[in-house]
Design a protein around this motif. Sequence first.
Motif, PDB file in Angstrom:
ATOM      1  N   LYS A 195      36.440  48.360  28.041  1.00  0.00           N
ATOM      2  CA  LYS A 195      37.460  48.508  29.232  1.00  0.00           C
ATOM      3  C   LYS A 195      36.751  48.309  30.463  1.00  0.00           C
ATOM      4  O   LYS A 195      37.321  47.357  31.476  1.00  0.00           O
ATOM      5  CB  LYS A 195      38.330  49.873  29.236  1.00  0.00           C
ATOM      6  CG  LYS A 195      39.319  49.837  28.245  1.00  0.00           C
ATOM      7  CD  LYS A 195      39.950  51.244  28.134  1.00  0.00           C
ATOM      8  CE  LYS A 195      41.186  51.311  27.434  1.00  0.00           C
ATOM      9  NZ  LYS A 195      41.924  52.769  27.516  1.00  0.00           N
ATOM     10  N   ILE A 196      35.615  48.836  30.563  1.00  0.00           N
ATOM     11  CA  ILE A 196      34.834  48.748  31.921  1.00  0.00           C
ATOM     12  C   ILE A 196      34.351  47.205  32.049  1.00  0.00           C
ATOM     13  O   ILE A 196      34.234  46.593  32.999  1.00  0.00           O
ATOM     14  CB  ILE A 196      33.823  49.535  31.852  1.00  0.00           C
ATOM     15  CG1 ILE A 196      34.240  51.080  31.918  1.00  0.00           C
ATOM     16  CG2 ILE A 196      32.764  49.454  33.214  1.00  0.00           C
ATOM     17  CD1 ILE A 196      33.139  52.295  32.098  1.00  0.00           C
ATOM     18  N   LEU A 197      33.963  46.722  30.835  1.00  0.00           N
ATOM     19  CA  LEU A 197      33.592  45.381  30.871  1.00  0.00           C
ATOM     20  C   LEU A 197      34.627  44.480  31.164  1.00  0.00           C
ATOM     21  O   LEU A 197      34.360  43.356  32.054  1.00  0.00           O
ATOM     22  CB  LEU A 197      33.045  44.840  29.523  1.00  0.00           C
ATOM     23  CG  LEU A 197      32.691  43.528  29.419  1.00  0.00           C
ATOM     24  CD1 LEU A 197      31.477  42.984  30.253  1.00  0.00           C
ATOM     25  CD2 LEU A 197      32.177  43.131  27.757  1.00  0.00           C
ATOM     26  N   GLN A 198      35.887  44.597  30.894  1.00  0.00           N
ATOM     27  CA  GLN A 198      36.990  44.000  31.269  1.00  0.00           C
ATOM     28  C   GLN A 198      37.468  44.217  32.878  1.00  0.00           C
ATOM     29  O   GLN A 198      37.624  43.003  33.394  1.00  0.00           O
ATOM     30  CB  GLN A 198      38.354  44.465  30.360  1.00  0.00           C
ATOM     31  CG  GLN A 198      39.510  43.497  30.534  1.00  0.00           C
ATOM     32  CD  GLN A 198      39.356  41.937  30.132  1.00  0.00           C
ATOM     33  OE1 GLN A 198      38.429  42.021  28.940  1.00  0.00           O
ATOM     34  NE2 GLN A 198      39.875  41.056  30.666  1.00  0.00           N
ATOM     35  N   TYR A 199      37.209  45.156  33.383  1.00  0.00           N
ATOM     36  CA  TYR A 199      37.241  45.462  34.741  1.00  0.00           C
ATOM     37  C   TYR A 199      36.130  44.549  35.438  1.00  0.00           C
ATOM     38  O   TYR A 199      36.256  44.103  36.518  1.00  0.00           O
ATOM     39  CB  TYR A 199      37.013  47.157  35.208  1.00  0.00           C
ATOM     40  CG  TYR A 199      38.534  47.819  34.463  1.00  0.00           C
ATOM     41  CD1 TYR A 199      39.479  47.222  34.190  1.00  0.00           C
ATOM     42  CD2 TYR A 199      38.062  49.309  34.160  1.00  0.00           C
ATOM     43  CE1 TYR A 199      40.513  48.183  33.681  1.00  0.00           C
ATOM     44  CE2 TYR A 199      39.212  50.094  33.737  1.00  0.00           C
ATOM     45  CZ  TYR A 199      40.130  49.325  33.540  1.00  0.00           C
ATOM     46  OH  TYR A 199      41.103  50.298  32.772  1.00  0.00           O
ATOM     47  N   THR A 200      35.161  44.678  35.064  1.00  0.00           N
ATOM     48  CA  THR A 200      33.797  44.005  35.605  1.00  0.00           C
ATOM     49  C   THR A 200      33.981  42.531  35.663  1.00  0.00           C
ATOM     50  O   THR A 200      33.711  41.736  36.835  1.00  0.00           O
ATOM     51  CB  THR A 200      32.404  44.368  34.587  1.00  0.00           C
ATOM     52  OG1 THR A 200      32.306  45.628  34.622  1.00  0.00           O
ATOM     53  CG2 THR A 200      31.288  43.571  35.291  1.00  0.00           C
ATOM     54  N   ARG A 201      34.778  42.202  34.492  1.00  0.00           N
ATOM     55  CA  ARG A 201      35.116  40.591  34.693  1.00  0.00           C
ATOM     56  C   ARG A 201      36.125  40.250  35.923  1.00  0.00           C
ATOM     57  O   ARG A 201      36.106  39.323  36.447  1.00  0.00           O
ATOM     58  CB  ARG A 201      35.546  40.124  33.345  1.00  0.00           C
ATOM     59  CG  ARG A 201      34.993  40.251  31.897  1.00  0.00           C
ATOM     60  CD  ARG A 201      35.411  39.294  30.956  1.00  0.00           C
ATOM     61  NE  ARG A 201      34.815  39.588  29.749  1.00  0.00           N
ATOM     62  CZ  ARG A 201      35.233  40.381  28.737  1.00  0.00           C
ATOM     63  NH1 ARG A 201      36.463  41.133  28.905  1.00  0.00           N
ATOM     64  NH2 ARG A 201      34.492  40.549  27.653  1.00  0.00           N
ATOM     65  N   TYR A 202      37.161  41.031  35.896  1.00  0.00           N
ATOM     66  CA  TYR A 202      38.076  40.819  36.911  1.00  0.00           C
ATOM     67  C   TYR A 202      37.522  40.888  38.300  1.00  0.00           C
ATOM     68  O   TYR A 202      37.874  40.147  39.173  1.00  0.00           O
ATOM     69  CB  TYR A 202      39.164  41.931  36.849  1.00  0.00           C
ATOM     70  CG  TYR A 202      39.921  41.852  35.721  1.00  0.00           C
ATOM     71  CD1 TYR A 202      40.399  40.645  34.945  1.00  0.00           C
ATOM     72  CD2 TYR A 202      40.567  42.931  35.051  1.00  0.00           C
ATOM     73  CE1 TYR A 202      41.249  40.635  33.891  1.00  0.00           C
ATOM     74  CE2 TYR A 202      41.379  43.008  33.838  1.00  0.00           C
ATOM     75  CZ  TYR A 202      41.586  41.821  33.098  1.00  0.00           C
ATOM     76  OH  TYR A 202      42.524  41.768  32.146  1.00  0.00           O
ATOM     77  N   ALA A 203      36.576  41.901  38.546  1.00  0.00           N
ATOM     78  CA  ALA A 203      35.838  42.233  39.745  1.00  0.00           C
ATOM     79  C   ALA A 203      35.087  40.930  39.961  1.00  0.00           C
ATOM     80  O   ALA A 203      34.717  40.390  41.192  1.00  0.00           O
ATOM     81  CB  ALA A 203      35.012  43.322  39.594  1.00  0.00           C
ATOM     82  N   SER A 204      34.348  40.362  39.064  1.00  0.00           N
ATOM     83  CA  SER A 204      33.419  39.214  39.210  1.00  0.00           C
ATOM     84  C   SER A 204      34.251  38.068  39.824  1.00  0.00           C
ATOM     85  O   SER A 204      33.596  37.108  40.567  1.00  0.00           O
ATOM     86  CB  SER A 204      32.731  38.894  37.946  1.00  0.00           C
ATOM     87  OG  SER A 204      33.786  38.193  36.883  1.00  0.00           O
ATOM     88  N   VAL A 205      35.401  37.856  39.257  1.00  0.00           N
ATOM     89  CA  VAL A 205      36.315  36.886  39.867  1.00  0.00           C
ATOM     90  C   VAL A 205      36.375  36.996  41.328  1.00  0.00           C
ATOM     91  O   VAL A 205      36.354  35.958  42.187  1.00  0.00           O
ATOM     92  CB  VAL A 205      37.697  36.696  39.137  1.00  0.00           C
ATOM     93  CG1 VAL A 205      38.436  35.612  39.873  1.00  0.00           C
ATOM     94  CG2 VAL A 205      37.516  36.127  37.768  1.00  0.00           C
ATOM     95  N   GLY A 206      36.675  38.183  41.877  1.00  0.00           N
ATOM     96  CA  GLY A 206      36.888  38.559  43.239  1.00  0.00           C
ATOM     97  C   GLY A 206      35.611  38.205  43.946  1.00  0.00           C
ATOM     98  O   GLY A 206      35.714  37.721  45.093  1.00  0.00           O
ATOM     99  N   PHE A 207      34.583  38.625  43.591  1.00  0.00           N
ATOM    100  CA  PHE A 207      33.268  38.494  44.002  1.00  0.00           C
ATOM    101  C   PHE A 207      33.092  36.901  44.113  1.00  0.00           C
ATOM    102  O   PHE A 207      32.324  36.428  45.051  1.00  0.00           O
ATOM    103  CB  PHE A 207      32.016  39.233  43.423  1.00  0.00           C
ATOM    104  CG  PHE A 207      31.912  40.482  43.540  1.00  0.00           C
ATOM    105  CD1 PHE A 207      31.265  40.797  44.799  1.00  0.00           C
ATOM    106  CD2 PHE A 207      32.500  41.516  42.651  1.00  0.00           C
ATOM    107  CE1 PHE A 207      30.950  42.021  45.133  1.00  0.00           C
ATOM    108  CE2 PHE A 207      31.892  42.871  43.159  1.00  0.00           C
ATOM    109  CZ  PHE A 207      31.365  43.175  44.356  1.00  0.00           C
ATOM    110  N   ALA A 208      33.447  36.102  43.246  1.00  0.00           N
ATOM    111  CA  ALA A 208      33.170  34.596  42.897  1.00  0.00           C
ATOM    112  C   ALA A 208      33.884  33.939  44.235  1.00  0.00           C
ATOM    113  O   ALA A 208      33.503  33.105  44.989  1.00  0.00           O
ATOM    114  CB  ALA A 208      33.494  34.064  41.730  1.00  0.00           C
ATOM    115  N   ILE A 209      35.089  34.369  44.233  1.00  0.00           N
ATOM    116  CA  ILE A 209      36.001  33.988  45.232  1.00  0.00           C
ATOM    117  C   ILE A 209      35.450  34.139  46.942  1.00  0.00           C
ATOM    118  O   ILE A 209      35.266  33.360  47.668  1.00  0.00           O
ATOM    119  CB  ILE A 209      37.632  34.389  45.362  1.00  0.00           C
ATOM    120  CG1 ILE A 209      38.059  33.974  44.062  1.00  0.00           C
ATOM    121  CG2 ILE A 209      38.059  33.968  46.650  1.00  0.00           C
ATOM    122  CD1 ILE A 209      39.418  34.559  43.712  1.00  0.00           C
TER     123      ILE A 209
END
Length: 429
Positions: free
Chosen positions: A111-125
């Motif tokens: 679950k934390i990895l999934q949240y990290t993936r979502y956050a990485s998209v925000g960081f990428a933008i």
Amino acid sequence: MEDSTIDFGDFFKGPLPGKFLKLLGFLALSRLGVYIPLGGVNQAAFAGNLDQNSLLGTLDSFSGGGIGRLGICSLGIVPFINAQIVFQLLTQLYPKLQELQKKEGEAGRKKILQYTRYASVGFAIAQAIGQVLFLRPYVNDFSTEWVLTSVTLLTLGSVFTTFLGETISELKLGNGTSLLIFTSIISYLPASFGRTVAEGFQAGNYVGLLTIILSFFFLVLGIVYVQEAERKIPLNYASRYGSRTGGPQRSAYLPFKVNSSGVMPIIFSTSSLALPATLARFTGLDFLKKAAIALTPGGSFYLPTNVLLIAFFNYYYTFLQLDPDELSEQLKRTGASIPLVRPGKNTAAFIKTVLSRISVLGSAFLAVLAAGPSVVEQISHLTAFRGFAGTSVLILVGCATDTARKVQTEIISQKYKDIEFYDVKSSDK
């Protein structure tokens, strides 16, 4: 089964060759986006700016020259790394995330990895927008359409690289993120080393060139030695007794790496030192410009400030990863104790003292890595190739040793699978 029984031919048995072919294919695929450039940018003018910015130079090494080439995958795996760092910090601050990580086991970590993936998209933008705005002076036609297209391409390139990293991790031949950075640095080394060699030959500075090569060799040896160094604390288990003595056996130990924080303190320190220059660029304040000059490589305060920041971040990151109170509780629950140390608070205090001393050694090691290239450049009077940086070498050595261990484990596991066990029933007949 001992490791000494492994020979070169064992590598070609079982699924390892197929896994390595897949690994090489994924790594090659990750490099394609680096060579597909964003349109409408004066690439030559921008590339010349990289040598004056230590942070951009480090990030360019991580992307294998992708930032200098302005490739659509130039953000690389960096947004995902930023998201991981943020969630590591948040896990220490928010009890719900701690509970998710520690008590729910593998499901919680997913679950934390999934949240990290979502956050990485925000960081990428966010990083894509920052990179596009930074490129404005080098863009031929800076328009809204160009901005939207470039931000979309950079974000998709980062998401694709992150997906490749997770796919590589599933092969169990090493950490996907580390292997992607490893490939990026390796791909940049030949060109960077070639420029240093050419500079040495043109200036006739053969002694300086030999100094850089020997320094790099000894740096690698030193990193291997320190990375493998451990402080082993023996443990006693109340349920384990020796057949002769009748007392508890010391059959286990608690290992602490001398450099448990890896390259993170150097990355945090580099980012902090680059902050005044970034703020000065946007505000134009004189005192920030003076601070930026003093804190750039070669500046009067660069070396002492860099060493102090590395020591601080290393101490902080060491205790972020290893909580003495939590370790003490885990030892108490499993019936383990440290000889001559009482369980509970005394054990936690003992572990904290050991970690503090180790962090001093780790900080000194990282400070040498960070300061080494600039010292060698002053002695040799040559520009050290970018892969000579302590961060790059530490990643290269750490990733190579980790992959070697994984391959060794895979070979040993395959050998155990191939063993034909003695059948007692058939022997009775």
